[in-house]
Design a protein around this motif. Sequence first.
Motif, PDB file in Angstrom:
ATOM      1  N   GLY A 183      -2.895   4.255  -7.105  1.00 19.17           N
ATOM      2  CA  GLY A 183      -2.139   4.112  -5.867  1.00 19.17           C
ATOM      3  C   GLY A 183      -0.798   4.807  -5.957  1.00 19.17           C
ATOM      4  N   CYS A 238       2.158   3.535  -6.739  1.00 19.41           N
ATOM      5  CA  CYS A 238       3.176   2.933  -7.597  1.00 19.41           C
ATOM      6  C   CYS A 238       3.487   3.835  -8.796  1.00 19.41           C
ATOM      7  N   TRP A 275       3.682  -5.231  -6.775  1.00 17.77           N
ATOM      8  CA  TRP A 275       2.501  -6.059  -7.024  1.00 17.77           C
ATOM      9  C   TRP A 275       2.786  -7.133  -8.077  1.00 17.77           C
ATOM     10  N   CYS A 294      -2.461  -0.175  -9.053  1.00 17.32           N
ATOM     11  CA  CYS A 294      -1.566   0.539  -8.143  1.00 17.32           C
ATOM     12  C   CYS A 294      -0.930   1.723  -8.862  1.00 17.32           C
ATOM     13  N   TRP A 347      -8.718   3.314  -5.977  1.00 19.80           N
ATOM     14  CA  TRP A 347      -7.866   2.123  -6.033  1.00 19.80           C
ATOM     15  C   TRP A 347      -8.661   0.882  -5.646  1.00 19.80           C
ATOM     16  N   TRP A 394       0.814  -1.221   0.000  1.00 25.50           N
ATOM     17  CA  TRP A 394       0.000   0.000   0.000  1.00 25.50           C
ATOM     18  C   TRP A 394       0.841   1.262   0.000  1.00 25.50           C
TER      19      TRP A 394
END
Lengths: 416, 295
Positions: free
Chosen positions: A413, A415, A222, A409, A381, A216
């Motif tokens: 998110g 990433c 991922w 992500c 997300w 997270w």
Amino acid sequence: MNKKLYTLMTLLVAAALVLSACGPKASKVEVFSWWTGGGEAAGLEAMIKVFNEKYPNIEFINAAVAGGAGTNARAVLATRLQAGDPPDSWQGHAGQELIGTYVAGNQIKPLNDLYQSEGWLSVMPQTLIPLISDNGNIYSVPVNIHRANVLWYNPAVLEANGVSVPTTIDEWFAAMDTLQAAGVTPLALGEQWTKMHLLETVLLGTLGPDKYNGLWTGATDWGSPEVTKALENFQKVLTYANSDSASLSWQDAAKLVVDGDAAFNVMGDWAEGYFRELGKTPKTDYGWAPVPGSVGVFQFLSDSFVLAVGAPDEEAAIAWLKVAGSKEGQEAFNPVKGSICARTDCDKALFGEYLQSAMDDWASNVVVGSLTHGVVANDSWKTEIDTALGLFVQNGDLAAFQNALVAACKNSGPCK
Amino acid sequence: MSRDKDRYLSILLISPSILAVLIFIYGFIAWSVRVSLSEWKGLNPDYTWAGLKNYINLFSDPRFHVDIRNTLIFTGVFVVGSILLGFFLAVMLDQGLKGEGFFRSLFLFPMAISYIVTGVVWRWLMNPAEGDRLSGFNLLFSYLHLDFLINKWHTTENWGIAAIALAAIWQMSGYTMAIYLAGLRSIPDELREAARIDGANELQIYRHIILPLLSPVTLSALIILGHMSLKVFDLIIAVAGKQLPLDVPAIYMWQTTFDGLFYGRGAAIGILLLVSVAVLIIPYIRYTLKTETQQ
């Protein structure tokens, strides 16, 4: 004559309006939530009572909106915020659900000063604070704590099949193999969101708390083989579930365990309140353990209250937050709601057997956040993950699932 | 002079509703189009120009593919099913049986129920539980020793949406029956008699006389049922909640906008829905307006 009367009446009405505007203005606080039924509404009432005793001159306006586990309420709240008409304070799941939506929109204020002055930092778990903060700012006051990573089981079914309570994922698979061979449904599962709930606990159980937290924050990739392993575990867990999961609510699924129709169920600890409602006894009709692989970890979710930017009455709102974070307020709310205090100093005697064990774990375990219940991922997300999960359950394509998670992500998110 | 006055008065009288329609329908359609062409994601409006990005992404979105497929299956089963069943009921009632009024109301009643109620009841009826937990239709089939009929209903892989269409057929076939019955009653008996004298049997009468005369009714039913099925939302939510195998564009729109805060994408789905309904409705409205003015 008639005209005179008319003028007089107009004057009277005008005078009444002017007077009412000048009168002593009672302070009031409008608190928005989706607590409209069951233990939640009763808990809120109990907390309002504490508030009224402490602040008799502030009128409490309960602006609760019913329906859809908050979906309706949040749509109403979004409309009000977009119209520049915020309530003083509102309920939300602690963590990224609030931060990702309302901090990004500059609609809630940091509460660090309040945490300092009320001494909350020393009575709440250290590992909790970063999960409800953004850039060092704490944004909400958690009122209650629920645990997501609970494995509910039927002690009689396990005993009859010579299975002990599993503590690792591999032990869990072995236990479920035995049960399946004996003709018992090993795992009770419900509709789509309960599958996401299962996914997050299996991710935690496979990766462990540090790597799970890293998912997270962007620290865990991922696309990595470890995540592939976790997803494979999840896929395998699904094979042990009942075939009619899509038509069951979480209650239906949990009930299968206490009725002896299934051995295990993974659900948050609100299931315990439901078991009690059904008249079941802890430890005989149902047992509990952390989800295999997550012993010593407390995957939490929490309802919390925020302070609105541009709150109509900020002082009254802060008074409400003080009650929400106080020992008295939380002790009024939680026994009724069937959850534990976010504070670690609540009186254990007020709580039942399961909740007492949860309080011990809350005070001693590593705390990580739940995905399904809004702690670790923002709403965008989360819905992207939900869509990817739904497609995966339908087509079983694990590689596509992992790719979609990597993309989610990146898009919504942290990433890059 | 007085005619002019009448005209001004009538314009004045309808202007509030025209204004309301302009703002609350067309204004908001225009606004949605603008949002669908923006990058808006999150709670705060963001009108950064995105061109057709939201639309293009939708067409490569696997979830939207599921939605289109589900909509097509639902529309096919629902429209064909309602029309066939409605027509059959209308022909039966048209035979002049006793207690026609009673049966007419009986078949029409489901239409008066909201989709939510229908959905909740059919959720119970279509319970897919197996083994000892059989219930609803499946339990009934088991009692009647019709075990081969036991099935997974709306949780059937890939075709679950067709089970939802069954509930919709139950709800709307009475309505189709009513309009077909009205159509049948408007066909003069002389035509049937003439056909009989010419040696046509009953089947031929239906094939060559009744059905062609009923084609405007069939068109109306097609349009009305078709646009309803494109917009279906509440029935599915009541039966199954938000679950991907039964996803349709309206549910995706709701979820992505209000749960996920993808306002741009949600607006794009809304506009696509509007366009698909318009493609169905506008030619029909033009056709009816034209025939009405001709009459």
